[in-house]
Design an enzyme around this catalytic site. Structure first.
Site, short mmCIF file in Angstrom:
data_model
loop_
_atom_site.label_atom_id
_atom_site.label_comp_id
_atom_site.label_asym_id
_atom_site.label_seq_id
_atom_site.Cartn_x
_atom_site.Cartn_y
_atom_site.Cartn_z
CG ASP A 270 -2.11 1.10 0.81
OD1 ASP A 270 -2.16 1.73 0.09
OD2 ASP A 270 -3.22 0.64 1.68
C1 NOJ Z 1 -3.89 3.81 -0.01
C2 NOJ Z 1 -5.17 3.05 -0.01
O1 NOJ Z 1 -5.12 2.48 1.45
C3 NOJ Z 1 -5.25 1.93 -1.05
O2 NOJ Z 1 -6.50 1.38 -0.89
C4 NOJ Z 1 -5.08 2.99 -2.46
O3 NOJ Z 1 -5.42 1.95 -3.31
C5 NOJ Z 1 -3.77 3.33 -2.32
N1 NOJ Z 1 -3.77 4.38 -1.39
C6 NOJ Z 1 -3.57 4.18 -3.68
O4 NOJ Z 1 -4.39 5.18 -3.97
#
Ligand code: NOJ
Length: 739
Positions: A270
């Protein structure tokens, strides 16, 4: 040992791999956010210039948040034409519930329990995004969630692992289709692996500490369903799981995902989660974080920039084996092959297609259909709904009623601000009534945006009087209250789940004047609406329904669509009950012993039961369940039981019911929930019509994971319940023996 990832491409992947330097391999494991106006000049100095340089050198394998054919083509051109090996980028984006034409938020879609419609909605999202250059979405989020304080409940399928698994499967199939190389499909990503939905006290990014039974029976099954659906990527998560950050968690990523499940796709971290292992107190610095993440099976680094900085040195020092790097790169390259990017890196870059596809009428029809199916009728006393189409004086009250932005919800990709059909606009299409609108009170004076906290501090009651005046002259008052579009979603945890701001006060003031109120809720999570549930005659849960929101709501209020949604999450009576969920285990003191005795599992100031249970939802018609029958009261190994039930439409409208089957395993080596959803069927009936539905119970229905993660089917006694919610009251018993 090298395993085959896809026999069709193994050789090609290996031959590219053999040409790559260590640095180029690590480059494939590096993902950057869009970093400059690609079609304009790259800024001098700073991060952007470094990233740009790295892209040229072949040190970037993927980008996210670059969208639109023109922009995607510009970065792809650098990767393909200016780097030594010309390996195309995979372009990722959060296409969560649509790209430009938005579907309901995922929690709302889940309320439809309609797997075909959900699949279709993901197909639409994929087709529109693919036409705009995107080839990978960071969806579906398949985190099971029991805590409505957590803002990201809007992004999942709710509290149940069975429903959650079915929906997870449907969404992956929708995004990826049956042919990933087709121009209208994109790779999906099952996220967040794992247990992010169990963040303590509903506070986003918080610690997760759960038992093995919960992990194996609740958290993991929807992820496994995405593997069954051949999901091409996984995203790990921000949280620690029992002390180990998910990103550096070998047990999750190596033992379970790539080991036990034999997963062939790749895992992306993430955003920055590799670096976040430092504040977690797991890695001492960025270098160690990179080492831990790579060894634990995180194949791609989203924006920590630590792989590109440290992995080469770590390999040279022998702390990360080159075979670990090779494995990650093979996985990434295989997905690029499967997408067809090596055949034609610009296959998603066709301006004419982009123009023709974006916002096309068929997409609007699909999201409207999904929106109608997502609405849940929570209460309808004296058949206040559906509204008559003529001769009524209607007062429409609430800022959200005219809001064209909030229905788009959180995670709206390129959905244009203020592009949703508002409830006001939807109702105006029915012109037989006299409709007047007053906002009453503003929910917020700010314009909510994705990245910032919005203050709900309105003290201005000056609109109350005008709203009350309209309520006084009206036959029916429709009040649209709830949360603005960015009040749920990432980083949007709340400790209170009531109607924010002065909305509750306005509701009670209006009620003093006219009790004929239809409350339309617009929100991204279960709310606490105890007062409304006790006073307001009609309540419609309309979530954040996307681009066609107002049309869907109007069609439901006027009865052109008979609501059929069922809650995918319990609605608490009070926030103190949270986490509240139907599939809880029994305590040793479950029942009230009577009298004043206090020593049983309860609250002194609130009931144990939710306001509205999981699986609950009404229709304009009524359904009666009868004749629950088992063709046998026991079955043995490899056998099964057929359970049948009659469902009758006893009301005046044609309607659709979701017939739900739950079981209770009365005693087991690990205690089982008092009820577990195990099957459901949707059926449409005309008034007066009765149909018999048949379900099968077999070992799959009654097995579970023990505390070592082993699937077990134990002999014993079971109950089966069938009905229209998790409180289904028709029940029967059966036995299973493993001989
Ligand atoms: C953080 C989020 O937790 C995740 O779900 C997302 O896909 C990413 N950022 C990218 O934006």
């Amino acid at each position: 040992m090298k395993t085959s990832l896809n026999p069709k491409f193994d050789q090609k992947v290996d031959s590219i791999l053999s040409l790559m330097t260590l640095e180029e391999k690590i480059g494939q494991m590096n993902q950057y956010n869009g970093f400059w106006e690609v079609t304009g000049p790259a800024p001098e100095g700073g991060d952007a210039a470094i990233k740009y340089e790295q892209l040229r050198k072949g040190l970037v394998g993927s980008m996210l948040n670059v969208n639109g054919v023109e922009n995607v083509r510009a970065v792809q051109k650098i990767a393909v034409e200016e780097t030594r090996l010309g390996i195309p980028l995979i372009i990722g984006y959060d296409v969560i519930h649509g790209y430009k034409t938005l579907s309901p938020i995922p929690l709302a879609e889940s309320a439809s329990w309609d797997l075909d419609a959900i699949r279709k909605s993901s197909e639409v999202a994929a087709a529109e995004a693919a036409a705009a250059g995107i080839n990978w979405t960071f969806a579906p989020m398949v985190d099971i969630t029991r805590d409505a304080r957590w803002g990201r409940v809007m992004e999942g399928a709710g509290e149940d692992p069975y429903l959650g698994s079915k929906i997870a499967y449907a969404r992956v199939k929708g995004f990826q289709g049956d042919d990933l190389s087709a121009i209208n499909t994109i790779a999906a990503s099952a996220k967040h692996f794992a247990a992010y939905g169990f963040s303590e006290s509903g506070r986003d990014y918080n610690t997760v500490d759960i038992g093995t039974s919960t992990l194996y029976n609740l958290v993991l099954p929807p992820f496994q369903a995405t593997v069954d659906a051949d999901v091409k990527t996984f995203m790990n998560s921000f949280n620690v799981l029992n002390g180990i950050p998910a990103t550096g968690n070998s047990f999750l990523q190596r033992d379970i995902l790539k080991g036990k499940w034999n997963y062939k796709g790749f895992v992306v971290s993430d955003w920055g989660s590799i670096g976040e292992m430092i504040p977690h107190g797991f890695a001492k610095d960025g270098k160690q974080a990179a080492e831990l993440a790579a060894n634990a099976g995180s194949d791609m680094d989203m924006e920590s920039r630590l792989y590109v900085e440290h992995l080469a040195a770590l390999v040279k020092e022998g702390k990360v084996k080159e075979s670990v790097i090779d494995d990650a790169v093979r996985r990434i390259l295989t997905v690029k092959y499967e997408l067809g990017l090596f055949d034609d890196p610009y296959k998603y870059c066709d301006e004419a297609r982009e123009k023709a596809e974006t916002g096309k009428p068929a997409f609007h029809e699909a999201v409207l259909d999904m929106a109608k199916k997502s609405i849940v009728l929570l209460k309808n006393e004296n058949q206040l709904l559906p509204l008559k189409k003529e001769g009524l004086k209607i007062a429409l009250i609430g800022q959200l009623a005219a809001d064209k932005d909030s229905p788009l919800g959180s995670w709206r990709a390129l959905g244009e601000s203020n592009s949703a059909v508002s409830v006001l606009e939807g109702l105006q299409k029915y012109n037989g009534n006299n409709l007047r609108f007053e906002q009453g009170v503003r929910l917020t004076d700010e314009t909510p945006v994705f990245i910032k906290e919005t203050k709900i501090n309105t003290t201005d009651r000056t609109g109350f009087e005008a709203a009350k005046t309209e309520a006084r002259r009206a036959d029916v008052v429709v009040m649209v209250l709830g949360e603005h579009g960015f009040q749920s979603g990432e980083g949007r945890s709340r400790t209170q789940l009531d109607l924010p701001g002065l909305q509750q006060e306005l509701l009670e003031e209006v009620y003093k004047i006219n009790k004929n109120i239809v409350l339309v809720l617009m929100n991204g999570r279960p709310l606490v609406i105890d007062w409304a549930a006790n006073h307001i005659p009609a309540i419609v849960e309309a979530w954040h329904l996307g681009t066609e929101s107002g049309n869907a709501i109007a069609q439901v209020l006027y009865g052109d669509y008979n609501p059929s949604g069922k809650l995918p999450m319990s609605f608490p009576k009070t926030v103190g009950q949270v986490p509240i969920y139907y599939n809880h285990n029994s305590t040793g003191r479950p029942g009230n012993p009577g009298g004043d005795i206090v020593f049983w599992s309860h609250y002194m100031d609130a009931p144990n039961e939710p306001q509205f249970p999981f699986g609950f939802g009404l229709s304009y018609t009524t359904f009666a369940y009868s004749n629950l029958k088992l063709n046998s009261d026991s079955f043995a190994k490899t056998g099964s039981i057929k359970v049948s039930v009659d469902l009758s439409n006893t009301g005046n409208y044609a309607g659709k019911e979701t017939v739900q089957l739950y079981i209770h395993d009365l005693y087991a080596s690990v205690t089982r929930p008092v009820r577990e959803l195990k099957d459901f069927q949707q059926i449409e009936l005309q008034p007066g019509e009765t149909k018999t539905l048949v379900f099968t119970i077999d070992e799959k229905t009654i097995g579970f994971y023990d505390n070592d993660g082993k699937w077990v089917v134990e002999p014993g006694d079971f109950k089966v319940f069938i009905g229209g919610s998790s409180q289904a009251d028709l029940e029967a018993e059966f036995k299973y023996n493993d001989k």
